[in-house]
Design a protein around this motif. Structure first.
Motif, short mmCIF file in Angstrom:
data_model
loop_
_atom_site.label_atom_id
_atom_site.label_comp_id
_atom_site.label_asym_id
_atom_site.label_seq_id
_atom_site.Cartn_x
_atom_site.Cartn_y
_atom_site.Cartn_z
N LEU A 1 0.91 -1.10 -0.01
CA LEU A 1 -0.06 0.03 -0.17
C LEU A 1 1.06 1.58 -0.04
O LEU A 1 0.48 2.11 -0.59
CB LEU A 1 -0.97 0.06 1.23
CG LEU A 1 -1.89 -0.86 0.95
CD1 LEU A 1 -3.11 -0.83 2.35
CD2 LEU A 1 -3.02 -0.58 -0.02
N GLU A 2 2.05 1.30 0.69
CA GLU A 2 2.96 2.24 0.72
C GLU A 2 4.02 2.31 -0.55
O GLU A 2 4.69 3.09 -0.68
CB GLU A 2 3.77 2.32 1.73
CG GLU A 2 2.98 2.25 3.22
CD GLU A 2 3.96 2.28 4.40
OE1 GLU A 2 4.90 1.85 4.37
OE2 GLU A 2 3.20 2.46 5.64
N HIS A 3 3.72 1.46 -1.55
CA HIS A 3 4.53 1.45 -2.78
C HIS A 3 6.01 1.09 -2.35
O HIS A 3 6.91 1.38 -3.16
CB HIS A 3 4.45 2.53 -3.59
CG HIS A 3 2.87 2.45 -4.38
ND1 HIS A 3 2.88 2.55 -5.67
CD2 HIS A 3 1.78 2.80 -3.91
CE1 HIS A 3 1.67 2.63 -5.98
NE2 HIS A 3 0.80 2.99 -4.97
N LYS A 4 6.35 0.27 -1.32
CA LYS A 4 7.66 -0.06 -1.03
C LYS A 4 7.91 -1.30 -1.48
O LYS A 4 9.26 -1.75 -1.87
CB LYS A 4 7.78 -0.11 0.46
CG LYS A 4 7.91 1.32 1.12
CD LYS A 4 7.95 0.95 2.61
CE LYS A 4 8.03 2.35 3.36
NZ LYS A 4 8.11 2.16 4.93
N ARG A 5 7.02 -2.03 -1.64
CA ARG A 5 7.08 -3.62 -2.39
C ARG A 5 5.85 -3.61 -3.35
O ARG A 5 4.92 -2.86 -3.23
CB ARG A 5 7.22 -4.63 -1.26
CG ARG A 5 8.30 -4.58 -0.34
CD ARG A 5 7.97 -5.59 0.56
NE ARG A 5 8.37 -6.84 0.41
CZ ARG A 5 8.37 -7.94 1.28
NH1 ARG A 5 7.82 -7.72 2.47
NH2 ARG A 5 8.66 -9.09 0.74
N CYS A 6 5.91 -4.58 -4.24
CA CYS A 6 5.18 -4.94 -5.25
C CYS A 6 4.63 -6.10 -5.26
O CYS A 6 5.15 -7.11 -4.61
CB CYS A 6 5.67 -4.59 -6.86
SG CYS A 6 6.59 -5.84 -7.34
N VAL A 7 3.59 -6.58 -5.95
CA VAL A 7 2.58 -7.76 -6.25
C VAL A 7 3.00 -8.20 -7.38
O VAL A 7 2.96 -7.52 -8.50
CB VAL A 7 1.06 -7.62 -5.89
CG1 VAL A 7 0.53 -8.91 -6.16
CG2 VAL A 7 0.79 -7.08 -4.70
#
Length: 159
Positions: free
Chosen positions: A51-57
């Motif tokens: 949600l914080e765009h630190k990691r992706c799916v």
């Protein structure tokens, strides 16, 4: 009425299910596949980081026209996204399953996601108006999501 999968050991598991969630099936499928097998606390931390765009799916199955990002190298692929609405739906379901486990007095530190499944729900119809008096369908793709959290059994040393 749709029933949840029956866990093999009901006293050591907790379940949660949502039907007809208004989130895209393909995005939710990729989120569920990524968190399957994780422990509960790291899975919730991972979803917060998405949600914080630190990691992706990572997108592996439904990856047509999906952009590339260097964050996907963590999962040995190069395509990934940040599907916020799907992440929030899975996060809410995991928190619901966690509270169900607390009600059953299970140890929440030992819980892991043993089963998570997404199914396509019935498409909902709307219409969009086109040029020259034409009308086209405008369909949505909701999903059914279910999750089973299992407590790891404590290993006993043999005598």
């Amino acid at each position: 009425m749709v029933k949840c999968c029956v866990p093999c050991n009901p006293e050591h598991t907790s379940t949660a299910r949502v039907n007809d969630a208004r989130v895209h099936f393909k995005n939710t499928f990729e989120v569920a596949k990524t968190v399957k097998g994780m422990k509960l606390a790291p899975a919730l931390k991972y979803l917060d980081d998405v949600l914080e765009h630190k990691r992706c799916v990572p997108f592996r199955r439904y990856r047509l026209k999906c952009g590339r990002t260097p964050q996907a190298k963590e999962f040995k692929t190069n395509q990934g996204r940040w599907p916020e609405k799907s992440v929030k739906a899975v996060q809410a379901l995991l928190k619901n399953a966690q509270s169900n486990a607390e009600l059953k007095e299970l140890n929440t530190e030992s819980l892991f996601i043993s089963h998570i499944m997404c199914n396509c729900a019935r498409q909902q119809r709307r219409r969009t108006y086109r040029a020259h008096g034409r009308i086209n369908p405008f369909m949505s793709s909701p999903t059914h999501i279910e999750v089973i959290l299992t407590a790891k059994p404590e290993q006993v040393k043999e005598a």
